[in-house]
Design an enzyme around this catalytic site. Structure first.
Site, short mmCIF file in Angstrom:
data_model
loop_
_atom_site.label_atom_id
_atom_site.label_comp_id
_atom_site.label_asym_id
_atom_site.label_seq_id
_atom_site.Cartn_x
_atom_site.Cartn_y
_atom_site.Cartn_z
N ASP A 1 0.97 -1.20 -0.11
CA ASP A 1 0.01 -0.05 -0.08
C ASP A 1 0.94 1.26 -0.18
OD1 ASP A 1 -2.34 1.47 0.13
OD2 ASP A 1 -2.27 1.69 2.37
N ASP B 1 -0.11 5.18 1.12
CA ASP B 1 -0.35 6.03 2.25
C ASP B 1 -0.41 5.21 3.47
OD1 ASP B 1 -1.02 8.96 1.23
OD2 ASP B 1 -2.32 7.42 -0.23
N ASP C 1 -2.09 -0.57 5.43
CA ASP C 1 -2.45 -0.17 7.01
C ASP C 1 -3.87 0.40 7.22
OD1 ASP C 1 -2.46 2.25 5.23
OD2 ASP C 1 -2.56 3.47 6.83
#
Length: 398
Positions: A130, A132, A323
């Protein structure tokens, strides 16, 4: 068995889910957390046995408790926003106890590094990352979510040894502008916009040299309309930022005063109610509006594995690091496949399908650097062993 790629056109043409605004709101409500320590879990799963303090609301009870009035549905939206985006992390004995219990089930990937590499022995590791909150820190202005030069150098080295993909909710072009590594695979808009490496990858082959897949292309005009409508609707809410991600729209409320979240939710709801073919999901202080096709980061992971030739292989070891809630779709796919594992990046306990955890992007970089060093040493050992065999063969021949 029909391959995933062969089913894609059929999936995207036949499995568009037509939902109404109420269904979208109910889907958000199911994610509401009700524990005293600001933990969240999905209603589709039962609370874990033993310590941990996780509490869930059953789908049936939730539906019974939802009122038909718009006010009740709006409150559900706001409660979900608060649950997924706590403004403060309280340090309390109960939270510490929860975290200790959670860590037992989701140990640090750094501490378990030897066990992880042992499990991957003899298999091809494929990396999915991922952006961000994983490769870059979460920042107030999403346009300034820059990754560090050290992280970029680490990811570049990683791609030399393993096929590597960035899977993000962001527009693919935006993510590429942050990462600037042409040797990677990029899956933007939650996997609805996929492109293969333009150079430097030894894993490209044949027809998949420039993988380009956009299962939601028919929704582009609709997404454009929604983006413009949300820009107009939310301009009266200070701090709200609307981001056009090509196949989805993000409404960031990280800089919005919590007292105005209800106002923002009402504005988004007023736009979304006219688009039953779009659905609302949530991330960390962001509302995501995207098409209701059966496509997500988990499907993108499967598509990329098949594109790389690993669809039905037993010698592949996918690793996904993320996240956000949207990364759970990929974590779940890995669990169901029984291959590889997911790593959740989080400082607080969260209900997750990931096997391991890391606390922040700096730990992600440490993990990736260790993986690169481990692979480099493994290749050197293999080279030395091969050279000894060649020397012995030469000696015997003479």
């Amino acid at each position: 068995m029909v391959s995933l790629i062969e089913q894609i056109d059929k999936m995207t043409s036949q499995n568009v889910l037509v939902s109404d605004a109420t269904k979208s709101e109910i889907n958000m409500a199911i994610a509401v957390a009700v524990s005293n320590s600001a933990l969240f879990t999905t209603a589709a799963q039962k609370p874990p046995v033993g310590p941990g303090g996780f509490i869930t609301i059953s789908r049936k009870k939730l539906l019974q408790n939802l009122e038909i009035s718009g006010a009740a549905r709006l409150n559900t939206w706001v409660d979900s926003m608060k649950a997924s985006s706590p403004t403060h992390i309280k340090s309390t004995p109960s939270l510490c106890q929860d975290q200790s219990s959670w860590i037992l089930h989701h140990p640090s990937a750094l501490e378990m590094f030897e066990q992880i590499t042992k499990a991957s022995k003899g298999k091809q590791i494929v990396m999915f990352l991922d952006y961000d909150g994983t490769l870059s820190p979460i920042v107030e202005d999403p346009d300034r979510a820059f990754m560090s030069d050290a992280m970029r150098a680490t990811v570049r080295k990683l791609a030399r040894y393993f096929p590597t993909a960035i899977v993000s909710g962001r527009c693919r072009d935006k993510v590429y502008s942050f990462v600037r590594l042409a040797e990677l695979y990029y899956a933007g808009s939650h996997g609805m916009d996929i492109k293969g490496p333009s150079k430097g990858s030894k894993y490209k082959n044949g027809a998949h040299q420039a993988v380009l897949f956009q299962p939601a292309s028919e929704f582009v005009p609709m997404i454009d309309e929604v983006y413009k409508a949300l820009l107009e609707k939310t301009k009266s809410t200070p701090g709200a930022k609307v981001e056009h991600n090509k196949f989805c729209v993000s409404v960031h409320f990280r800089c919005v005063d919590e007292k105005r979240w209800s106002e923002l939710a009402l504005q988004v709801r007023s736009v979304l109610k006219d688009y039953p073919k779009l659905r609302l999901t949530q991330g960390r202080k962001v509302l995501e509006i995207r098409p209701t096709i059966k496509w997500d980061k988990g499907k993108a992971l499967e598509f990329l594995l098949e594109s790389l030739g690993f669809a039905n292989c037993t010698d592949v070891f996918p690793v996904y690091i993320g996240d956000d809630r949207t990364d759970e779709d990929a974590f779940k796919v890995l669990r169901e496949r029984g291959q590889g594992f997911g790593i959740l990046v989080s400082k607080i306990p969260k209900d997750t399908n990931a096997s391991y955890s890391l606390q922040e992007p700096s730990e992600v970089m440490d993990f990736l650097q260790r993986l690169v060093r481990w692979k480099r040493l493994s290749l050197r050992r293999q080279f030395r062993v091969r050279r000894r065999f060649e020397e012995m063969a030469t000696s015997l021949a003479n």
